[in-house]
Write an enzyme that holds these catalytic residues in place. Structure first.
Site, PDB file in Angstrom:
ATOM      1  N   LYS A  11       6.656  -0.687  25.345  1.00 53.70           N
ATOM      2  CA  LYS A  11       6.235   0.136  24.208  1.00 53.70           C
ATOM      3  C   LYS A  11       6.581  -0.562  22.890  1.00 53.70           C
ATOM      4  O   LYS A  11       7.351  -1.540  22.881  1.00 53.70           O
ATOM      5  CB  LYS A  11       6.915   1.503  24.324  1.00 53.70           C
ATOM      6  N   TYR A  51      -2.223   9.324  27.850  1.00 52.04           N
ATOM      7  CA  TYR A  51      -1.261  10.412  28.061  1.00 52.04           C
ATOM      8  C   TYR A  51      -1.956  11.774  28.154  1.00 52.04           C
ATOM      9  O   TYR A  51      -1.351  12.794  27.823  1.00 52.04           O
ATOM     10  CB  TYR A  51      -0.221  10.415  26.939  1.00 52.04           C
ATOM     11  N   PHE A  59       6.160  17.456  22.225  1.00 49.92           N
ATOM     12  CA  PHE A  59       6.451  16.095  21.763  1.00 49.92           C
ATOM     13  C   PHE A  59       5.207  15.200  21.723  1.00 49.92           C
ATOM     14  O   PHE A  59       5.292  14.040  21.327  1.00 49.92           O
ATOM     15  CB  PHE A  59       7.525  15.456  22.653  1.00 49.92           C
ATOM     16  N   ARG A  87       8.988   2.185  38.924  1.00 49.06           N
ATOM     17  CA  ARG A  87       9.631   3.353  38.295  1.00 49.06           C
ATOM     18  C   ARG A  87      11.148   3.275  38.444  1.00 49.06           C
ATOM     19  O   ARG A  87      11.887   3.589  37.514  1.00 49.06           O
ATOM     20  CB  ARG A  87       9.130   4.652  38.947  1.00 49.06           C
ATOM     21  N   THR A  93      13.222   8.939  32.771  1.00 49.50           N
ATOM     22  CA  THR A  93      12.501   9.095  31.497  1.00 49.50           C
ATOM     23  C   THR A  93      13.469   9.175  30.321  1.00 49.50           C
ATOM     24  O   THR A  93      13.259   8.530  29.298  1.00 49.50           O
ATOM     25  CB  THR A  93      11.627  10.363  31.561  1.00 49.50           C
ATOM     26  N   ARG A 104      15.738   1.041  31.193  1.00 50.40           N
ATOM     27  CA  ARG A 104      16.109   2.039  30.177  1.00 50.40           C
ATOM     28  C   ARG A 104      17.620   2.239  30.142  1.00 50.40           C
ATOM     29  O   ARG A 104      18.207   2.433  29.074  1.00 50.40           O
ATOM     30  CB  ARG A 104      15.394   3.357  30.462  1.00 50.40           C
ATOM     31  N   ASN A 114      12.104   5.020  24.542  1.00 47.51           N
ATOM     32  CA  ASN A 114      12.584   4.575  25.861  1.00 47.51           C
ATOM     33  C   ASN A 114      11.949   3.265  26.342  1.00 47.51           C
ATOM     34  O   ASN A 114      11.998   2.933  27.518  1.00 47.51           O
ATOM     35  CB  ASN A 114      12.480   5.706  26.890  1.00 47.51           C
ATOM     36  N   HIS A 117       6.919   1.831  29.882  1.00 46.85           N
ATOM     37  CA  HIS A 117       6.112   2.781  30.648  1.00 46.85           C
ATOM     38  C   HIS A 117       5.844   2.211  32.035  1.00 46.85           C
ATOM     39  O   HIS A 117       5.653   1.003  32.189  1.00 46.85           O
ATOM     40  CB  HIS A 117       4.766   3.030  29.954  1.00 46.85           C
ATOM     41  N   GLU A 128      -4.785   4.107  35.142  1.00 44.38           N
ATOM     42  CA  GLU A 128      -4.236   3.410  33.974  1.00 44.38           C
ATOM     43  C   GLU A 128      -4.685   1.951  33.944  1.00 44.38           C
ATOM     44  O   GLU A 128      -4.987   1.422  32.871  1.00 44.38           O
ATOM     45  CB  GLU A 128      -2.704   3.517  33.974  1.00 44.38           C
TER      46      GLU A 128
HETATM   47  P1  DAT Z   1       7.658   8.673  31.926  1.00 42.45           P
HETATM   48  O1  DAT Z   1       7.423   7.773  30.747  1.00 42.45           O
HETATM   49  O2  DAT Z   1       9.040   8.439  32.510  1.00 42.45           O
HETATM   50  O3  DAT Z   1       6.567   8.621  32.950  1.00 42.45           O
HETATM   51  P2  DAT Z   1       6.525  11.223  31.095  1.00 42.45           P
HETATM   52  O4  DAT Z   1       5.252  10.742  31.681  1.00 42.45           O
HETATM   53  O5  DAT Z   1       7.021  12.561  31.503  1.00 42.45           O
HETATM   54  O6  DAT Z   1       7.727  10.180  31.372  1.00 42.45           O
HETATM   55  O7  DAT Z   1       6.441  11.231  29.518  1.00 42.45           O
HETATM   56  C1  DAT Z   1       5.806  10.165  28.844  1.00 42.45           C
HETATM   57  C2  DAT Z   1       6.622   9.788  27.638  1.00 42.45           C
HETATM   58  O8  DAT Z   1       6.697  10.892  26.748  1.00 42.45           O
HETATM   59  C3  DAT Z   1       8.085   9.437  27.931  1.00 42.45           C
HETATM   60  O9  DAT Z   1       8.249   8.103  28.342  1.00 42.45           O
HETATM   61  C4  DAT Z   1       8.731   9.715  26.631  1.00 42.45           C
HETATM   62  C5  DAT Z   1       7.961  10.909  26.115  1.00 42.45           C
HETATM   63  N1  DAT Z   1       8.650  12.150  26.465  1.00 42.45           N
HETATM   64  C6  DAT Z   1       8.696  12.745  27.677  1.00 42.45           C
HETATM   65  N2  DAT Z   1       9.423  13.858  27.668  1.00 42.45           N
HETATM   66  C7  DAT Z   1       9.851  13.990  26.388  1.00 42.45           C
HETATM   67  C8  DAT Z   1      10.650  14.949  25.708  1.00 42.45           C
HETATM   68  N3  DAT Z   1      11.167  16.003  26.333  1.00 42.45           N
HETATM   69  N4  DAT Z   1      10.892  14.749  24.391  1.00 42.45           N
HETATM   70  C9  DAT Z   1      10.386  13.685  23.737  1.00 42.45           C
HETATM   71  N5  DAT Z   1       9.612  12.743  24.321  1.00 42.45           N
HETATM   72  C10 DAT Z   1       9.364  12.896  25.614  1.00 42.45           C
HETATM   73 MG    MG Z   2       4.612   9.255  32.896  1.00 41.26          MG
END
Ligand code: DAT
Ligand code: MG
Length: 150
Positions: A11, A51, A59, A87, A93, A104, A114, A117, A128
């Protein structure tokens, strides 16, 4: 399968912090094969597609702003159980919950920064990879393949 593919991205914060090489090195050293790689400054509309599942989350706007704030190093890695192992290598996450030794867990503190991805399932990986690499991935024989796999 040894041909499983996952979409991994560094990212904008990871790129700005100079962590692209470190993250690539971890996947290389684990034994995965790099089959696509590019640096992109993605538009918000494109990231909303990436996304799409998170649209409506509180968020979401901040996530799109963060992801469009700078370049992303987009890549596809291939190898045994690449999605789940990828992963595991990224960590949870929320970096505060990521084990030390994960990307991370070693380099990040907050969920909104973080640094990386990774696809969460084989089906989302396929989606993707098509979205980020419509031109397709690169086919080649990696010299290490026969030493990394049985
Ligand atoms: P991941 O990236 O581990 O697959 P995700 O798909 O649930 O996690 O979410 C995508 C991204 O969105 C994640 O890397 C960071 C952001 N994110 C997720 N949950 C969040 C939260 N509770 N507050 C802020 N950002 C968040
Ligand atoms: Mg995800």
């Amino acid at each position: 399968s040894t041909k499983e593919r996952t979409f991994i991205a560094v990212k904008p914060d990871g790129v700005m912090r100079g962590l692209v090489g470190t993250i690539i090195a971890r996947f290389e050293q684990r034994g995965f094969k790099l089959v696509a790689l590019k640096l992109v400054h993605a538009e918000p509309a494109f990231l909303e597609k990436h996304y799409a599942d998170l649209k409506g989350k509180p968020f979401f706007p901040g996530l799109i702003k963060y992801m469009s704030s700078g370049p992303i190093a987009a890549m596809v890695w291939e190898g045994l159980d690449a999605v789940k192992t990828g992963r595991a290598m990224l960590g949870a996450t929320n970096p505060l919950a990521s084990a030390p030794g994960t990307i991370r867990g070693d380099f990040a503190l907050v969920v909104g920064r973080n640094i990386c991805h990774g696809s969460d399932a084989v089906e989302s990986a396929e989606k993707e990879i098509k979205l980020w690499f419509p031109e397709g991935v690169v086919q080649y024989t990696h010299a290490l393949t026969e030493w990394v796999n049985e």
